[in-house]
Design an enzyme around this catalytic site. Structure first.
Site, PDB file in Angstrom:
ATOM      1  N   GLU A   1      80.312  33.224 107.774  1.00 49.07           N
ATOM      2  CA  GLU A   1      80.285  32.046 106.892  1.00 49.07           C
ATOM      3  C   GLU A   1      81.644  30.946 107.291  1.00 49.07           C
ATOM      4  O   GLU A   1      82.687  31.548 107.335  1.00 49.07           O
ATOM      5  CB  GLU A   1      80.966  33.045 105.531  1.00 49.07           C
TER       6      GLU A   1
ATOM      7  N   CYS B   1      85.992  27.498 100.373  1.00 51.01           N
ATOM      8  CA  CYS B   1      84.723  27.143 101.250  1.00 51.01           C
ATOM      9  C   CYS B   1      83.584  26.369 100.530  1.00 51.01           C
ATOM     10  O   CYS B   1      82.821  25.692 101.023  1.00 51.01           O
ATOM     11  CB  CYS B   1      84.386  28.526 102.124  1.00 51.01           C
TER      12      CYS B   1
END
Ligand code: NAP
Length: 526
Positions: free
Chosen positions: A262, A299
């Site tokens: 990720e 994020c």
């Protein structure tokens, strides 16, 4: 344990069923509001090989002997333990990560709720110890007896969880929930800068965890990747540069170790010019949330705001009105609703990124400097909320390249739906893109075209505008991850989140017998 520097907490690692401290020089952790040293870690010269063996043998064998329902009970207890220590953990989030109370709750409650979600999911899997992959029984012979079924069993290694600095609680929990329910022990390595919160959680969990199921490495990774074996799995969250280093590590390559990533993401929010008022209001509200929650250090936060050319001035005006209510400063103060970034290094990176953006964008609200409540002008890792407008929205523009991990977002004007879609795709893969609109044609075109570029699409229309969650909120029910720049990984998404930790095996033979022996006669697939 408090060391010789007054009030500085020594954060030991928990390895091989013991709390351990390295033998070299410790690394400092800071309060990003005051710049004071608040804790230390020391992982140098720790031998990770025996710790990983212990986790594989002790933790792995205990978990594999448990049914899904028993693992679910463990997750439930983890969730309750974290919730019971909520206030103490919120305070650590403030001290070590500069979180406001609301930001710390977002992280800590996110952790306990995700564990509870997987606990409830695990209970539905009952007293089974293995799963089929949901596919049907395949016949491979003429008589119908010969066939195959695909089963999922837990890998026998350790799940190595390397996390970013921005979610020290949720990062631990969201990965551990999936791994433990799947039957794999976990070694969590939080980002050093904000490791205190993760360490405090593991300290509280230790008494309820079977030995070896949850290990913790506080400090840099050292020789961790050299010690991995083929049944281990790495789930990484952080920068694309570190992801590349991990992916090309010789031992990871040689042993074919699975790595889930990720990484960075230039998430986009697109406004349909014909959006109804309620949809438009949700759009403005959500942009504000995404820019300022956790000081933009998510994020999944919006970095690119796509608005049709004629509407840009209106959107700037409405966003500016909201952003003008942001009070930046010491998160201990009730009036403050945005704290500092987590570290001075992040502040430096954000200011450099902002300068890069300004080569093809103009600041239309805010700017890096501004008033801070309760702190000195030079103190802390603060960056003010800043809204920019892009002059250049072409494929090579810096606005599609640079992620400023701070309360910084840019408006990108578009002419029509085709240019909005093209601009969004220039981001080269996102964790989440969102579309705010009511026109079926606009929504349909955006969804079809943008799905290959995002792990999650959030669609908000006037009928769900009141209840819609801001796109940056990751829920355990739905996938978290994204293609390309976002790392190509997948986490969460209910049962899908467990697949990383399971081996899929096609078992071929006498089907009725296989089903009986494997104990999956009554429930061939979950
Ligand atoms: P980072 O520097 O890549 O660090 C991430 C983690 O990797 C930390 O735990 C770090 O440990 C560890 N690490 C560093 N070098 C390593 C190595 N050679 N081998 C093994 N582990 C290593 O990223 P960060 O500064 O924490 O986060 C910044 C970026 O991450 C953000 O800019 C954002 O783009 C991205 N991010 C993505 C997501 C997502 O879900 N997609 C979430 C959050 C952040 P140390 O701290 O000890 O160095």
């Amino acid at each position: 344990m408090v060391n010789q520097m007054q009030n500085v907490k020594d954060l030991k690692s928990y390895l091989g069923g013991q709390w351990v401290w390295g033998s070299g020089n410790p690394q400092n952790l800071y309060n990003p509001t005051t710049d004071e040293v608040v804790a230390q870690v020391n992982a140098s010269a720790l031998d990770l090989r025996p710790a990983l063996d212990f986790a594989r043998k002790e933790g792995g064998s205990q978990l594999r002997a448990m049914t899904f329902a028993q693992r679910a009970t463990l997750l439930e207890n983890m969730s309750k333990t974290i919730h019971a220590k909520r206030d103490e953990l919120i305070e650590i989030g403030r001290i070590n990560a500069g979180n406001t109370r609301a930001d710390a709750k977002f992280d800590i409650d996110g952790a306990s709720q995700t564990l509870m979600y997987y606990a409830n999911l695990g209970k539905t899997l009952e007293d089974f110890t293995l799963m089929t992959d949901g596919g049907s029984v395949e016949s491979v012979g003429r008589g119908g007896r010969l066939g195959g079924v695909h089963i999922l069993t837990p890998k026998t290694g350790v799940a190595i969880h390397i996390n970013a600095f921005n979610f020290p609680a949720w990062g631990l929990a969201e990965k551990a929930a999936c791994a433990i329910l799947a039957g794999m022990p976990v070694l969590c390595k939080p980002a050093t800068a904000t490791a205190w919160l993760t360490q405090a959680i593991v300290e509280h969990l230790e008494p309820i965890m079977p030995k070896g199921v949850l290990s913790l490495l506080c400090g840099s990774a050292g020789h961790l990747l050299d010690c991995l074996e083929m049944q281990d799995v790495v789930a990484f969250t952080g920068s694309a540069d570190t992801a590349l280093e991990i992916r090309k590590h010789p031992n990871v390559l040689a042993k074919g170790i699975l790595v889930n990533v990720e990484a960075d993401s230039l998430n986009a929010m697109i406004l349909d010019p014909k959006a109804e008022d309620k949809t438009y209001d949700a759009f403005i509200k959500h942009v504000h949330t995404e820019m300022t929650q956790k000081a933009g250090q998510k994020c999944t936060a919006v970095r690119r705001i796509l608005v049709q050319e004629e509407m840009v001035d209106q959107v700037i005006e409405d966003l500016s009105e909201r952003l003008s209510k942001v009070v930046v400063g010491d998160p201990a103060l009730d009036e403050v609703n945005m704290g500092p970034l987590s570290t001075r290094a992040q502040q430096k990176a954000a200011l450099e990124g902002l300068a890069q953006l300004q080569t093809s964008c103009d600041i239309v609200w805010g700017g890096p400097e501004g008033k801070r409540l309760g702190v000195g002008a030079e103190q802390g890792a603060f960056v003010n909320a800043t809204l920019l407008k892009a002059r250049d929205v072409g494929a090579t523009s810096v606005v599609h390249q640079v992620e400023v991990f701070a309360p910084v977002s840019t408006i990108l004007p578009f002419k029509n739906v085709a240019s909005a879609i093209a601009q969004t795709s220039f981001g080269q893969g996102c964790l989440v893109n969102s579309i705010y609109g009511d026109d079926h044609k606009f929504l349909g075109q955006c969804m079809q075209s943008l799905a290959p570029f995002a792990g999650r699409l959030v669609v908000v229309d006037e009928q769900v505008a009141d209840q819609a969650l801001a796109p940056g909120l990751v829920t355990p029910q739905l996938l978290h991850g994204g293609p390309g720049r976002a790392g190509g990984g997948e986490e969460l998404g209910g049962l899908r989140g467990m697949k990383l930790y399971q081996q899929r095996t096609a078992v071929q033979g006498n089907i009725p017998k296989l089903m009986r022996v494997l104990g999956i006669e009554s429930k061939a697939s979950f």
